[in-house]
Design an enzyme around this catalytic site. Structure first.
Site, PDB file in Angstrom:
ATOM      1  CB  SER A 119      22.402 -22.163 -14.956  1.00 19.57           C
ATOM      2  OG  SER A 119      21.332 -22.992 -15.258  1.00 19.57           O
ATOM      3  CG  HIS A 140      25.771 -18.917 -14.862  1.00 18.32           C
ATOM      4  ND1 HIS A 140      26.108 -19.824 -13.879  1.00 18.32           N
ATOM      5  CD2 HIS A 140      24.320 -18.966 -14.562  1.00 18.32           C
ATOM      6  CE1 HIS A 140      25.280 -20.292 -13.042  1.00 18.32           C
ATOM      7  NE2 HIS A 140      24.139 -19.747 -13.746  1.00 18.32           N
ATOM      8  CD  GLU A 152      29.946 -20.170 -12.775  1.00 15.16           C
ATOM      9  OE1 GLU A 152      30.778 -21.151 -12.566  1.00 15.16           O
ATOM     10  OE2 GLU A 152      28.399 -20.457 -12.807  1.00 15.16           O
ATOM     11  CG  ASN A 190      24.168 -23.524 -11.149  1.00 20.79           C
ATOM     12  OD1 ASN A 190      23.977 -23.163  -9.874  1.00 20.79           O
ATOM     13  ND2 ASN A 190      23.808 -22.961 -12.171  1.00 20.79           N
TER      14      ASN A 190
HETATM   15  N1  CAA Z   1      15.887  -6.711  -7.470  1.00 22.25           N
HETATM   16  C1  CAA Z   1      16.466  -5.676  -6.819  1.00 22.25           C
HETATM   17  N2  CAA Z   1      17.052  -5.567  -5.337  1.00 22.25           N
HETATM   18  C2  CAA Z   1      16.670  -7.162  -4.776  1.00 22.25           C
HETATM   19  C3  CAA Z   1      15.887  -7.892  -5.143  1.00 22.25           C
HETATM   20  C4  CAA Z   1      15.708  -7.854  -6.853  1.00 22.25           C
HETATM   21  N3  CAA Z   1      15.274  -8.765  -7.277  1.00 22.25           N
HETATM   22  N4  CAA Z   1      16.027  -8.815  -4.294  1.00 22.25           N
HETATM   23  C5  CAA Z   1      16.506  -8.336  -3.180  1.00 22.25           C
HETATM   24  N5  CAA Z   1      16.963  -7.168  -3.425  1.00 22.25           N
HETATM   25  C6  CAA Z   1      17.540  -6.297  -2.550  1.00 22.25           C
HETATM   26  C7  CAA Z   1      16.611  -5.756  -1.402  1.00 22.25           C
HETATM   27  O1  CAA Z   1      16.029  -4.511  -1.935  1.00 22.25           O
HETATM   28  C8  CAA Z   1      17.554  -5.453  -0.458  1.00 22.25           C
HETATM   29  O2  CAA Z   1      18.179  -4.317  -0.765  1.00 22.25           O
HETATM   30  P1  CAA Z   1      18.918  -3.191   0.605  1.00 22.25           P
HETATM   31  O3  CAA Z   1      20.011  -4.058   1.025  1.00 22.25           O
HETATM   32  O4  CAA Z   1      19.397  -2.031  -0.540  1.00 22.25           O
HETATM   33  O5  CAA Z   1      17.640  -2.850   1.564  1.00 22.25           O
HETATM   34  C9  CAA Z   1      18.604  -6.543  -0.498  1.00 22.25           C
HETATM   35  O6  CAA Z   1      18.561  -6.715  -1.765  1.00 22.25           O
HETATM   36  C10 CAA Z   1      18.152  -7.748   0.760  1.00 22.25           C
HETATM   37  O7  CAA Z   1      16.801  -8.191   0.307  1.00 22.25           O
HETATM   38  P2  CAA Z   1      15.928  -8.493   1.494  1.00 22.25           P
HETATM   39  O8  CAA Z   1      16.151  -7.450   2.721  1.00 22.25           O
HETATM   40  O9  CAA Z   1      14.499  -8.392   0.929  1.00 22.25           O
HETATM   41  O10 CAA Z   1      16.263 -10.041   1.835  1.00 22.25           O
HETATM   42  P3  CAA Z   1      17.366 -10.493   2.260  1.00 22.25           P
HETATM   43  O11 CAA Z   1      18.221  -9.887   3.143  1.00 22.25           O
HETATM   44  O12 CAA Z   1      16.705 -12.126   3.015  1.00 22.25           O
HETATM   45  O13 CAA Z   1      18.278 -11.019   1.075  1.00 22.25           O
HETATM   46  C11 CAA Z   1      18.831 -12.468  -0.881  1.00 22.25           C
HETATM   47  C12 CAA Z   1      17.569 -11.577  -0.185  1.00 22.25           C
HETATM   48  C13 CAA Z   1      19.636 -11.477  -1.387  1.00 22.25           C
HETATM   49  C14 CAA Z   1      17.919 -13.108  -2.156  1.00 22.25           C
HETATM   50  C15 CAA Z   1      19.459 -13.475  -0.035  1.00 22.25           C
HETATM   51  O14 CAA Z   1      18.467 -14.414   0.609  1.00 22.25           O
HETATM   52  C16 CAA Z   1      20.533 -14.213  -0.688  1.00 22.25           C
HETATM   53  O15 CAA Z   1      21.620 -13.976  -0.857  1.00 22.25           O
HETATM   54  N6  CAA Z   1      19.898 -15.594  -0.991  1.00 22.25           N
HETATM   55  C17 CAA Z   1      20.800 -16.356  -1.564  1.00 22.25           C
HETATM   56  C18 CAA Z   1      20.809 -16.207  -3.180  1.00 22.25           C
HETATM   57  C19 CAA Z   1      21.721 -16.919  -4.199  1.00 22.25           C
HETATM   58  O16 CAA Z   1      22.175 -18.056  -3.570  1.00 22.25           O
HETATM   59  N7  CAA Z   1      21.285 -16.974  -5.073  1.00 22.25           N
HETATM   60  C20 CAA Z   1      22.180 -17.600  -6.155  1.00 22.25           C
HETATM   61  C21 CAA Z   1      21.118 -18.725  -6.638  1.00 22.25           C
HETATM   62  S1  CAA Z   1      22.111 -19.892  -7.749  1.00 22.25           S
HETATM   63  C22 CAA Z   1      22.004 -19.169  -9.162  1.00 22.25           C
HETATM   64  O17 CAA Z   1      21.260 -18.112  -9.481  1.00 22.25           O
HETATM   65  C23 CAA Z   1      22.734 -19.902 -10.359  1.00 22.25           C
HETATM   66  C24 CAA Z   1      21.785 -20.805 -11.001  1.00 22.25           C
HETATM   67  O18 CAA Z   1      22.072 -20.806 -12.210  1.00 22.25           O
HETATM   68  C25 CAA Z   1      20.805 -21.573 -10.378  1.00 22.25           C
END
Ligand code: CAA
Length: 291
Positions: A119, A140, A152, A190
């Site tokens: 990342s 990524h 990415e 990031n």
């Molecule tokens: N696998 C499969 N499905 C998943 C899952 C997983 N690990 N996690 C969540 N889901 C699914 C849920 O089943 C749900 O599906 P439906 O819409 O079909 O019902 C959907 O995703 C939404 O999940 P929740 O209802 O449980 O919860 P939520 O609405 O709060 O969403 C989230 C959870 C998608 C994580 C949301 O909070 C979100 O988008 N958060 C921000 C995530 C983010 O910014 N990620 C980037 C991080 S930075 C990165 O990754 C780069 C790095 O290198 C550090």
């Protein structure tokens, strides 16, 4: 290169997500980690997440079964000799990644491609530690991999067009949107996201707001799906700190100085959700702020 068999190194939250989406898209997948227990834990997570997708109607039970059948454990890196592409998704630590590539390369076919899910670390530098810099690329993924649409793609200085095209096509088959990024520290997402998270930790450190008020402010005030401290716990505080260190060292700019409070949490082993404690304590029914 027609990619059919994919090796994934690292069965943690990113690696198991990558194996998950590759298997659902029809690729044969081998999943490797340092111990059988970690591989088993990764496979159990994939099973759980696919079951969740069946529950919400995103995939059918038959698709889940077929995908699970396509994923096998790889105890040693010698198991990767038949793979067309290996995606490295181990810890965000350059030494660990270099060690993995040194051990992996002798087992690979000459035409096999290597991608890293780093990342933040330089793709050019990692590529130079392999025997095939032209067949090496950064891919990524975002967490959670099955949900987040973006990948990415980052070329190292030597990455050839065939490698880029093959991995771009794979990302498309996984249903991902692509953003191309140049090979500079932490790429695009990031470079922007982590300084925001680090700033949120400074806001906490300086007493401007509590954990809850900072997260609430950004969730409701900027419409972010998670507050920055909640997101830091979700990414892992060790990963957040490594990325800030790569930015700080790589760009030699004090604006990327990791917040001392972030360092302290990592030193305590409070790494976020994966250790059940970070800016929140996850050991009870509901997350409780730790400050
Ligand atoms: N696998 C499969 N499905 C998943 C899952 C997983 N690990 N996690 C969540 N889901 C699914 C849920 O089943 C749900 O599906 P439906 O819409 O079909 O019902 C959907 O995703 C939404 O999940 P929740 O209802 O449980 O919860 P939520 O609405 O709060 O969403 C989230 C959870 C998608 C994580 C949301 O909070 C979100 O988008 N958060 C921000 C995530 C983010 O910014 N990620 C980037 C991080 S930075 C990165 O990754 C780069 C790095 O290198 C550090």
């Amino acid at each position: 290169m027609n990619i059919r068999k994919v090796g994934v190194i690292g069965a943690g939250q990113m690696g198991n997500g990558i194996a998950h989406v590759c298997a659902l898209a029809g690729y044969d997948v081998l999943l490797h980690d340092v111990s059988r227990e970690r591989i088993e834990a990764g496979l159990a997570t994939i099973n759980g997440n696919m079951t969740r997708q069946v529950g919400s109607g995103r995939i059918t039970a038959a698709e889940r079964e077929a995908a699970l059948d396509r994923i096998g454990p790889a105890q040693g890196l010698d198991a990767f000799e038949a793979t067309d592409l290996v995606i490295e998704s181990a810890s965000e630590n350059e030494e660990i990644k270099r060690k993995i590539f040194a051990e992996l390369c002798p087992h690979l076919r000459e035409d096999a491609l290597i991608a890293t899910n780093t990342s933040s670390i330089s793709i050019t530098r990692l590529a130079a530690s392999t025997d095939r810099p032209e067949k090496f690329i950064g891919v990524h993924f975002m967490n959670p991999v099955p949900v987040m649409e973006l990948v990415e793609l980052v070329r190292g200085i030597a990455t050839d067009d065939d490698t880029f095209d093959a991995v771009r096509d794979l990302a498309k088959k996984l249903g991902k949107q692509i953003a191309n990024a140049e090979d500079f520290p932490a790429f695009i997402v990031n470079r922007i996201l982590l300084p925001m998270i680090n700033e949120a930790v400074y806001v906490l450190y300086e007493g401007v707001g509590s954990v809850e008020s900072i997260d609430k402010a950004m969730r409701l005030g900027a419409n972010h799906p998670m507050g920055p401290l909640q997101l830091a716990d979700f990414i892992g505080l060790d990963t957040c700190l490594s990325i800030m260190q790569v930015l700080h060292e790589g760009l030699s700019d004090s604006k990327y100085r990791p917040c001392p409070l972030l360092v302290k949490y990592v030193e305590a082993g409070w790494l976020g959700r994966k250790t059940q404690r970070g800016f929140y304590d996850y050991r009870g029914d509901k997350p409780v702020p730790t400050r």
